[in-house]
Design a protein around this motif. Structure first.
Motif: not given
Length: 600
Positions: A263-282
């Motif tokens: 994951x990556x923290x969004x600067x100055x915000x209480x938000x985390x970003x991540x990525x997910x790869x499922x069976x049908x896409x990313x």
């Protein structure tokens, strides 16, 4: 009570023997005799050996120095230059051999050494190593053994003190854990030790007459292995509980770390970003902590926005998809065309647990992966919203009567009640289909409840829970025989062998239970359709009944193949999502066919 201890200096060579009939010459340093009210209760022998002789003692576990019964070295390994001191206690059953010679026990030992080399008092098997140490600079090193924690009078032919043995095991493992689980917290160790202790009394009650050096060695070894596993489980549980006491953002971070999500923290915000790869896409995902509102929101964002000329069509698709949604919903930003799936939780009056966050996240990505192909097909103009939804949710476009009670399959109305079954029950052992030349996996035959009971009974910490496990498995055996008749004994034996050989991880066990339920529902449908065809005549090729039978049989073997691999699969986070998605797809297929034959 009057206790008296006498120390005798020996400073002489002593030749001992052991079960392999080979001799061992050591330097006897001292003999300590302890009496209580003039009754001999203990005899300690202190020996000095060079590192080469100790290597023999170590390798052959002489003086009952089995590796499982040793504590940890206090200050590193023994060196190869300095002599090693061993203190051993004579087994209580052989103390009477010394009683006639208490006026001068050293002289008696020397006489035996010269005249009776095979006397039991000179056998290493009859001495229990208490402590082994090496005097070296700057610090002495060595270890205590389990025998040093146990009173010499606790185990004899005539008397066994279960309370003393219980206390010795607990004290031994407290020190063992401190040395071997140094990275675990005291809370973790205490919790694991508490669980171990609960089973000791039962084992001591049922096996007390059979306690020997060998049985204790086996038990200590099994407890050590179990202790480490319980400590790991306790640590995970405590870590998860700790997450609940943290603020929302910190709980989010700890969840992604614990569950191995980059994951990556969004600067100055209480938000985390991540990525997910499922069976049908990313796609990208965002975890947002709404601190003031005490809410956690998780978004899966579709990888491409909807074009302006497709937004009304996408809106219809999303509206249809949201109909009946229990947890979460799709959203469409009409200005920007962003499509996302949202799940959220309000934690103002509750604690945010690891499980809550996991359910929030995994439900979210599962639903996005499920509907992703439909969104893409609608955007590309390959399907209408209705067709795309029907394809995903397995609702076929075959015209149906407005009468909900009318069956799509040609099943006579008077037979509907006969075909009605409990969708949660498990079928009897399925007959092998002609199109498959192998038997179903044992997990596809057992019910989810039986799988749980086998796992609980046969994964108990032998031997001290053996009595409880035997009672549980005997009851289970009777239930299986009652359900399966003549084949019950064979199936029980196969299942017992399987669960003795395979250790199921908790996550795998839960998934296996779900697939087992699917296997049962599938075979039940096949069974009823087959019975119907036998009663009302041969099924026509390409008829709805024929098609349903073929598809259900294929579905069963898909489930069965998954049950073959699940026991040994290492289920990672993303793979778990894919499996959960597959389970949901199988459930929807079964629900469709159950509706066709009026399952109540």
């Amino acid at each position: 009570m009057n206790t008296n201890t006498k120390n005798y200096q020996l400073d002489s060579e002593l030749t001992l023997h052991h079960s392999s009939q080979s001799s061992l010459t050591v330097q006897a340093i001292a003999l300590t005799i302890t009496t209580q009210n003039d009754h001999l209760i203990d005899a300690h022998l202190t020996l000095l050996v060079n590192p080469q002789i100790y290597q023999r003692i170590d390798t052959s576990a002489l003086f009952n120095l089995q590796p499982e019964l040793r504590g940890s070295l206090t200050n590193g390994e023994f060196d190869s230059q300095t002599n090693i001191e061993i203190t051993a206690s004579l087994k209580p059953d052989f103390l009477p051999n010394l009683i006639p010679y208490l006026d001068n026990p050293p002289a008696y030992l020397q006489k035996l050494n010269l005249e009776e080399p095979n006397n039991p008092l000179l056998s290493t098997d009859n001495w229990l190593g208490l402590e082994v140490k090496q005097q070296r600079l700057p610090l002495e090193t060595g270890y205590r053994t389990f025998w040093d924690y146990l009173s010499s009078a606790a185990v004899t032919n005539n008397k066994v003190d279960s309370e003393q043995i219980n206390n010795a095991i607990i004290n031994f493992f407290e020190d063992w854990a401190a040395a071997n689980l140094e990275f675990k917290t005291n809370e973790v160790i205490s919790q694991a030790l508490s669980e171990i202790t609960q089973g000791l009394e039962e084992w001591l009650d049922t096996s007390i007459s059979a306690i020997t050096s060998e049985t204790l060695t086996q038990t200590i070894s099994e407890i050590a292995n179990a202790f480490e596993k319980l400590a790991d489980a306790s640590e995970l549980e405590i870590n998860q509980q700790n997450i609940a006491s943290q603020d929302i953002f910190e709980a989010m971070v700890n969840f992604f770390i614990t569950d191995d999500w980059p994951y990556r923290k969004i600067e100055n915000e209480p938000i985390l970003r991540t990525a997910f790869s499922g069976k049908n896409g990313t796609w990208n995902c965002y975890a947002l902590a709404r601190l003031k509102q005490q809410q956690l929101v998780f978004y899966s964002v579709h990888p491409t926005p909807a074009p302006k000329n497709k937004r009304l069509t996408v809106a219809e698709f999303i509206t249809r998809a949201n109909s009946g949604m229990i947890v979460g919903n799709f959203e469409l930003n009409f200005e920007q065309g962003e499509i996302r799936y949202k799940t959220s939780i309000d934690v103002a009056d509750d604690q945010l647990s690891f499980t809550c966050i996991k359910n929030l996240v995994y439900t979210n990505v599962t639903m996005m992966d499920k509907y992703l192909p439909g969104i893409i097909s609608v955007i590309n103009g390959d399907a209408s919203p209705v067709a795309a939804i029907n394809q995903i949710e397995i609702i076929q476009s075959t015209p149906q009567s407005s009468d909900d009670d009318e069956q799509i399959l040609a099943i006579p109305p008077h037979n509907q009640e006969e075909l009605a079954v409990d969708q949660f029950s498990q079928m009897d052992l399925p007959q092998q289909e002609k199109r498959h030349d192998r038997e179903a996996h044992i997990l596809a035959i057992l019910t989810p409840e039986e799988i749980t009971q086998f796992h609980e009974a046969l994964q108990m910490l032998a031997p001290y829970q053996r009595k409880q496990a035997q009672a549980k498995t005997e009851k289970l055996k009777n239930k299986i025989i009652l359900r399966l008749g003549d084949l019950g004994t064979q199936i029980y034996t196969q299942a017992a062998t399987f669960f003795l050989e395979v250790k199921l991880a908790p996550k795998n066990l839960k998934l296996i239970q779900r697939y087992s339920g699917l296997a049962g529902r599938t075979k039940l449908l096949v069974q009823y359709l087959s019975q119907w065809s036998q009663q009302y005549g041969e099924v026509l090729v390409n008829s709805e009944v024929s098609t349903a039978l073929v598809e259900l049989e294929d579905l069963f073997w898909c489930v069965e193949e998954r049950l073959q691999t699940l026991p040994t699969d290492k289920i990672e986070g993303k793979q778990e999502v894919q499996i959960l998605t597959e389970i949901e797809e199988f459930r929807e297929q079964l629900a469709f066919y159950e509706k066709l034959i009026k399952i109540s």
